[in-house]
Scaffold this active site. Structure first.
Site, PDB file in Angstrom:
ATOM      1  N   LYS A 175     -55.106  68.587  13.206  1.00  0.00           N
ATOM      2  CA  LYS A 175     -53.807  68.032  12.808  1.00  0.00           C
ATOM      3  C   LYS A 175     -53.444  66.840  13.683  1.00  0.00           C
ATOM      4  O   LYS A 175     -52.860  65.858  13.207  1.00  0.00           O
ATOM      5  CB  LYS A 175     -52.720  69.103  12.890  1.00  0.00           C
ATOM      6  CG  LYS A 175     -51.339  68.623  12.461  1.00  0.00           C
ATOM      7  CD  LYS A 175     -51.294  68.133  11.013  1.00  0.00           C
ATOM      8  CE  LYS A 175     -49.936  67.533  10.640  1.00  0.00           C
ATOM      9  NZ  LYS A 175     -48.875  68.550  10.515  1.00  0.00           N
ATOM     10  N   LYS A 243     -43.448  63.278  18.646  1.00  0.00           N
ATOM     11  CA  LYS A 243     -43.929  64.505  19.293  1.00  0.00           C
ATOM     12  C   LYS A 243     -45.424  64.695  19.072  1.00  0.00           C
ATOM     13  O   LYS A 243     -46.181  64.969  20.009  1.00  0.00           O
ATOM     14  CB  LYS A 243     -43.157  65.698  18.741  1.00  0.00           C
ATOM     15  CG  LYS A 243     -43.741  67.070  19.085  1.00  0.00           C
ATOM     16  CD  LYS A 243     -43.009  68.179  18.381  1.00  0.00           C
ATOM     17  CE  LYS A 243     -43.310  68.285  16.905  1.00  0.00           C
ATOM     18  NZ  LYS A 243     -44.564  68.985  16.566  1.00  0.00           N
TER      19      LYS A 243
END
Length: 302
Positions: A175, A243
């Site tokens: 990811k 993030k």
């Protein structure tokens, strides 16, 4: 695990989590859901999910518990807090972390929980709200082969692509790679729009041409409206991409890899966050490159 072999817990009914839980229920699973806010619980109940009063109640009924939360600290808080997953007498033996989290941190969590009889599978997703709604998510799983095989029917009820990449942490690393490509593509598109409009090109016409050639991508398809019209109403908040890029850089440092593009793109999204634009769509990096301030007429905040 199949629809007739037990209850599946689901924690976190946000923009992605709610349609994911609904798709599980529609596939025939007995879904016991919990969320901090009440409104998504009512929507989940209307779609066939059962509702729990606490994470503790979920873990007491569901051997497999899926979480769709912003980051790992929120997962850990629901594990160890009052009324948490490990309170009482849980039957939970598999925790599936589906949010985007640090590959390094999720491996540490797995090592911590393993002696307590809990297997951690990280299974982050890509495809956005549209993919969550349509059950066409790409799901990147990391964990013991037998654990991933056990939960595969659950994952296949939510996604059209399900792939085990390796042991726990491998899904989150995949990811991170995904987010690297998404962010890099967004910045490239933003720079193309900026260059084109400074030279007199209409952003919408330029993006149409790009979409018809080798520069076409799913990022362009989903973000065309934002970039062409300067409407940064969030479909994916920039602060989440900021993030996630931190996880990219942390993983690069952990693996001893230098990533010049990632470093540059992460710096741009740090600047987006610093300017107070983090709640806007991640394509708002275009306004950053334009040199706009937070009160720019290009921005749509409502």
């Amino acid at each position: 695990m199949t629809p007739d072999t037990g209850t599946v817990g689901f924690l976190g009914l946000g923009a992605m989590g709610l349609p994911m839980a609904v798709n599980l229920a529609r596939a025939g699973f007995d879904v016991l859901a919990w969320n901090r806010g009440r409104s998504p619980l009512e929507a989940a109940a209307a779609a066939g999910c059962r509702i729990a009063d606490s994470p503790e109640q979920v873990a007491a009924a569901a051997p497999v518990v899926l979480t769709m939360l912003p980051d790992l600290p929120q997962v850990i808080a629901l594990l160890d807090g009052p009324g948490g997953l490990r309170s009482g007498r849980p039957v939970m033996d598999t925790l599936v972390v589906m949010g985007t989290v640090s590959p390094v941190a999720v491996r540490i969590l797995a090592e911590k929980l393993r002696p307590q009889g809990i297997t951690v599978v990280d299974a982050p997703v890509s495809g956005g709200v549209t993919g969550a709604r349509d059950a066409t998510l790409s799901i990147m799983a990391g964990g013991p082969a037998e654990a991933v095989a056990r939960i595969r029917p659950c994952l296949e009820a939510m996604g059209s692509t399900v792939r085990r990449l390796g042991d726990t942490g491998a899904g989150s690393l995949a990811k991170a790679c995904n987010q690297l490509v998404v962010a890099g593509t967004l910045v490239a598109l933003a720079e193309a729009v900026l260059l084109g409009e400074r030279g007199g090109l209409e952003p919408a016409a330029l993006l149409d041409v790009l979409a018809g050639g080798l520069a076409s991508s799913e990022v362009l398809a989903q973000k065309r409206h934002h970039l062409a019209e300067g409407d940064f109403t969030p479909s994916g908040p920039a602060r989440y991409l900021h993030k996630d890029l931190g996880f990219v850089l942390d993983s690069a440092a952990d693996e001893g890899v230098t990533l010049p593009l990632s470093t540059t793109v992460a710096g741009l999204y740090a600047a987006v966050e610093a300017q107070g634009l983090g709640d806007l769509d991640n394509s708002v990096v275009l306004d950053l490159l334009r040199g706009s301030s937070p009160d720019s007429p290009h921005l749509t905040k409502d």
